[in-house]
Design a protein around this motif. Structure first.
Motif, short mmCIF file in Angstrom:
data_model
loop_
_atom_site.label_atom_id
_atom_site.label_comp_id
_atom_site.label_asym_id
_atom_site.label_seq_id
_atom_site.Cartn_x
_atom_site.Cartn_y
_atom_site.Cartn_z
N LEU A 52 0.83 -1.21 0.00
CA LEU A 52 0.00 0.00 0.00
C LEU A 52 0.86 1.26 0.00
O LEU A 52 0.58 2.21 -0.71
CB LEU A 52 -0.90 0.02 1.23
N ALA A 53 1.93 1.23 0.79
CA ALA A 53 2.82 2.40 0.84
C ALA A 53 3.43 2.65 -0.55
O ALA A 53 3.48 3.80 -1.01
CB ALA A 53 3.91 2.19 1.88
N GLN A 54 3.86 1.57 -1.21
CA GLN A 54 4.45 1.72 -2.55
C GLN A 54 3.43 2.29 -3.54
O GLN A 54 3.74 3.16 -4.35
CB GLN A 54 4.94 0.36 -3.08
N ALA A 55 2.21 1.75 -3.49
CA ALA A 55 1.17 2.19 -4.42
C ALA A 55 0.79 3.64 -4.16
O ALA A 55 0.63 4.44 -5.09
CB ALA A 55 -0.06 1.28 -4.31
N ASN A 56 0.67 3.99 -2.89
CA ASN A 56 0.31 5.36 -2.54
C ASN A 56 1.39 6.35 -2.97
O ASN A 56 1.10 7.42 -3.50
CB ASN A 56 0.06 5.49 -1.03
N GLU A 57 2.62 5.96 -2.77
CA GLU A 57 3.77 6.79 -3.12
C GLU A 57 3.76 7.15 -4.60
O GLU A 57 4.02 8.28 -4.99
CB GLU A 57 5.04 6.01 -2.80
N ARG A 58 3.47 6.14 -5.45
CA ARG A 58 3.55 6.42 -6.88
C ARG A 58 2.20 6.67 -7.54
O ARG A 58 2.09 6.69 -8.76
CB ARG A 58 4.33 5.32 -7.59
N GLY A 59 1.17 6.82 -6.72
CA GLY A 59 -0.15 7.13 -7.28
C GLY A 59 -0.75 6.00 -8.09
O GLY A 59 -1.50 6.23 -9.04
N LEU A 60 -0.44 4.77 -7.71
CA LEU A 60 -0.96 3.61 -8.42
C LEU A 60 -2.20 3.08 -7.70
O LEU A 60 -2.11 2.67 -6.54
CB LEU A 60 0.11 2.51 -8.48
N VAL A 61 -3.34 3.09 -8.38
CA VAL A 61 -4.54 2.51 -7.78
C VAL A 61 -4.57 1.02 -8.13
O VAL A 61 -4.62 0.64 -9.29
CB VAL A 61 -5.82 3.19 -8.32
N ILE A 62 -4.50 0.18 -7.10
CA ILE A 62 -4.53 -1.27 -7.30
C ILE A 62 -5.98 -1.73 -7.23
O ILE A 62 -6.68 -1.48 -6.24
CB ILE A 62 -3.69 -1.99 -6.22
N ASP A 63 -6.44 -2.40 -8.30
CA ASP A 63 -7.83 -2.86 -8.30
C ASP A 63 -7.98 -4.25 -7.72
O ASP A 63 -9.07 -4.62 -7.26
CB ASP A 63 -8.37 -2.85 -9.74
N ARG A 64 -6.87 -5.02 -7.77
CA ARG A 64 -6.98 -6.39 -7.25
C ARG A 64 -5.59 -6.99 -7.08
O ARG A 64 -4.65 -6.61 -7.77
CB ARG A 64 -7.86 -7.14 -8.23
N LEU A 65 -5.51 -7.93 -6.13
CA LEU A 65 -4.24 -8.61 -5.83
C LEU A 65 -4.47 -10.10 -6.02
O LEU A 65 -5.45 -10.65 -5.50
CB LEU A 65 -3.85 -8.27 -4.39
N VAL A 66 -3.60 -10.75 -6.79
CA VAL A 66 -3.75 -12.17 -7.11
C VAL A 66 -2.47 -12.91 -6.71
O VAL A 66 -1.37 -12.41 -6.95
CB VAL A 66 -3.99 -12.37 -8.63
#
Ligand SMILES: *Cc1c(COP(=O)(O)O)cnc(C)c1O
Length: 333
Positions: A175-189
């Protein structure tokens, strides 16, 4: 929740990279595919057990253990990584291996993970498929205790609330990585087996109220049993975190339609997934776990289960050491 309150040995290479898989994304023509490189966590090449063992081994040390014991399939990645941690921490290590596939060839019985178990100084004993491994391990631990050893027993796959903390930590990190780079993750597999990985991820994502659905791709048990195992452990992990009740039953989803004939037996789509990742991205999967997880990912892209424009993160749980045990299935003519 505050993970620093739990004992931990800091041996993993973290944070693991979060990367876009451009060529795989293009080849599948659906969602944007990202990879979380938990195959690069370190300790005897890495894999998902490293994060769990940071917490498990710290608990072993805190309890005064001088030896650890665990169990798994012949080609268990968890066994190899436990052996590496024990070596690094100067502890004894004994591993009970179960023959779940019936493969008799020396690549399977001696190479890959088995070779590395022994290289790290662990001792192993082999049991026939269907053995009650929990009972066998308790008996083996009692025998060692009778000689004065202080044995810490780690369940198969390192899957208990302590081990699952490693994947709560991964949820925080991702989550920290995604928030840092503005990446919205829709799903984790990811591939799910003994359930600690998914349970930790789900407990972490729920405690953080991240709203990111986690899809486990099964590698052994049928769906109902797999989901129940993950749910039970996710609830116990949330309790341990001080966040009781955050996990709902519907937060736990496993798809077990890529297991095939059984644990450790790759299907055609497992092998195709291994080849696609190797040829398009230079990434090594394995025939037991990540190859099946990726088969579920690929099928989900092709079938439209994951929509164009969605961002799907594939958590690479490791396992490539096992490739050397499956030469027969993988070698090209
Ligand atoms: C153990 C393992 C898994 C499954 O993780 P669980 O926490 O046991 O569900 C997935 N991939 C690899 C490579 C593994 O070794």
């Amino acid at each position: 929740m505050h993970l620093a309150r739990f004992p931990r040995v800091h041996l993993a290479h973290l944070p693991t990279p979060l990367e876009r898989l451009d060529r795989l994304t293009e080849a599948l023509g659906g969602p944007e595919i990202w990879i979380k490189r938990d195959d690069c966590t370190g300790m005897s090449t890495g894999g998902n057990k490293t994060r769990k063992l940071e917490f498990l081994m710290a608990e072993a040390i805190a309890g005064g253990a001088d030896m650890v014991m665990t169990q798994g399939a012949t080609q268990s990645n968890h066994a190899r990584q436990t052996a590496a941690f024990a070596a690094k921490l100067g502890m004894g290590c004994h591993i009970l291996l179960e023959d779940r596939t019936g493969y008799q060839n020396p690549d399977y019985t001696e190479n890959g993970n088995v070779l590395l178990d022994h290289l790290h100084g662990a001792t192993t004993e082999l049991h026939p498929g269907g053995t009650d491994m929990v009972a066998a391990m308790e008996a083996a631990a009692e025998a060692e205790r009778a000689t004065g050893r202080k044995v810490y027993v780690i369940p198969g796959g390192g899957s208990n609330p302590t081990g699952a903390l490693g994947y709560v930590n991964c949820a925080l990190e991702l989550l920290a990585q995604a928030n840092e780079r503005g990446l919205v993750i829709d799903r984790l597999v990811h591939a799910t087996g003994s359930s600690g990985t998914q349970a930790g991820l789900v407990a972490g994502m729920c405690a953080l109220n991240a709203g990111i659905p986690v899809l486990g791709i099964g590698t052994r048990a049928p769906q109902e049993r797999q989901e129940q195992m993950v749910y039970d452990l996710a609830c116990r992990t949330a309790d341990k975190l001080g966040c009781p009740g955050v996990v709902r039953r519907e937060d736990v989803v496993a798809d077990t339609s890529y297991v095939g004939a059984g644990y450790g037996l790759p299907r055609e789509d497992t092998l195709e997934a291994i080849r696609m990742f190797a040829e398009l991205e230079g990434v090594l999967l394995d025939p037991v776990y990540s190859g099946k997880g990726a088969a579920g990912l690929i099928d989900g892209c092709r079938s439209g289960r994951f929509k164009a424009g969605e961002r799907v993160v594939f958590l690479h749980t490791g396992g490539a050491v096992g490739l050397f045990a499956y030469k027969g299935a993988l070698a090209r003519g």
